[in-house]
Design a protein around this motif. Structure first.
Motif, PDB file in Angstrom:
ATOM      1  N   UNK A   1     -56.600  45.969 -57.985  1.00 52.13           N
ATOM      2  CA  UNK A   1     -55.967  44.688 -57.681  1.00 52.13           C
ATOM      3  C   UNK A   1     -55.057  44.795 -56.461  1.00 52.13           C
ATOM      4  N   UNK A   2     -54.883  43.680 -55.797  1.00 54.85           N
ATOM      5  CA  UNK A   2     -53.996  43.592 -54.643  1.00 54.85           C
ATOM      6  C   UNK A   2     -52.607  43.182 -55.131  1.00 54.85           C
ATOM      7  N   UNK A   3     -52.011  44.065 -55.941  1.00 50.21           N
ATOM      8  CA  UNK A   3     -50.650  43.871 -56.441  1.00 50.21           C
ATOM      9  C   UNK A   3     -49.962  45.227 -56.420  1.00 50.21           C
ATOM     10  N   UNK A   4     -48.734  45.276 -56.880  1.00 52.43           N
ATOM     11  CA  UNK A   4     -47.951  46.516 -56.798  1.00 52.43           C
ATOM     12  C   UNK A   4     -48.655  47.683 -57.501  1.00 52.43           C
ATOM     13  N   UNK A   5     -49.078  47.484 -58.749  1.00 56.12           N
ATOM     14  CA  UNK A   5     -49.710  48.574 -59.510  1.00 56.12           C
ATOM     15  C   UNK A   5     -51.023  49.015 -58.857  1.00 56.12           C
ATOM     16  N   UNK A   6     -51.840  48.062 -58.448  1.00 55.05           N
ATOM     17  CA  UNK A   6     -53.131  48.384 -57.832  1.00 55.05           C
ATOM     18  C   UNK A   6     -52.972  49.085 -56.500  1.00 55.05           C
ATOM     19  N   UNK A   7     -52.013  48.633 -55.709  1.00 57.36           N
ATOM     20  CA  UNK A   7     -51.780  49.248 -54.400  1.00 57.36           C
ATOM     21  C   UNK A   7     -51.209  50.657 -54.533  1.00 57.36           C
TER      22      UNK A   7
END
Length: 186
Positions: free
Chosen positions: A87-93
């Motif tokens: 995902x393009x969010x904090x955890x994914x990045x």
């Protein structure tokens, strides 16, 4: 995972091995693509099916570096054929950055910044729309919570004489019902 707008649900089927998603293989599967969820994997597959002729798409059910490493080892695939599609969010990045720092040959395929994940991109739901929807839900819940309890007691009692308790939704639901049934002021 249910995608209905009226009846959302998410769970692991009884008897399933925890910590694993599933894979879809196109051709020999000599390239690995890793996704946080099954719905994101299937969304990506739907959007790019004509391009995926020798790929194995893997749902990790979260951000799990060990799943990436174990899958690479299981199929004997080198890091230069691994694509992280988290995902393009904090955890994914952070997940992608951490793995790519350890395996510099890995690559990242990410949604444009306007989308959080592949399913949102497929459905055309931007991050801004999700933020607005979440804020609306939080406001509705705050309004509902303000109305909970005995209105007269609530109005007549100073806030300093009230207690605030943090608990899970399940615990709150059970406690709320007991208080309602008891007739106590709360």
């Amino acid at each position: 995972v249910g995608t209905s707008t009226e009846h959302k649900f998410k769970g692991v089927a009884t008897g399933s091995a925890g910590g694993y998603g599933f894979e879809v293989c196109r051709g020999n599967g000599s390239h690995l693509l890793f996704f946080e969820s099954s719905i994101d994997m299937l969304s990506y597959l739907q959007m790019h099916q004509s391009e995926l002729d020798d790929h194995r798409l893997v749902s990790m059910m979260g951000v799990k570096p060990q799943t990436v490493i174990d899958t690479m080892e299981r199929y004997g695939i080198s890091p230069d054929r691994v694509y992280l599609c988290s995902d393009n969010d904090k955890a994914g990045n952070e997940f992608a950055e951490r793995l790519m720092s350890e395996y510099p040959d890995m690559k990242r395929i990410v949604t444009p910044d306007t989308y959080k994940d592949w399913n949102d991109m497929l459905r055309g739901i931007t991050k801004k729309e999700i933020d607005t929807e979440q804020k609306t839900e939080v406001k509705k819940e705050a309004d509902r919570m303000a109305a909970i309890g005995n209105e007269y007691w609530n109005s007549a009692t100073y806030n300093r004489d009230k207690a605030v308790i943090s608990m899970s939704v399940e615990d709150f639901s059970a406690l709320f019902q007991k208080l309602e049934d008891s007739g106590l002021n709360y």
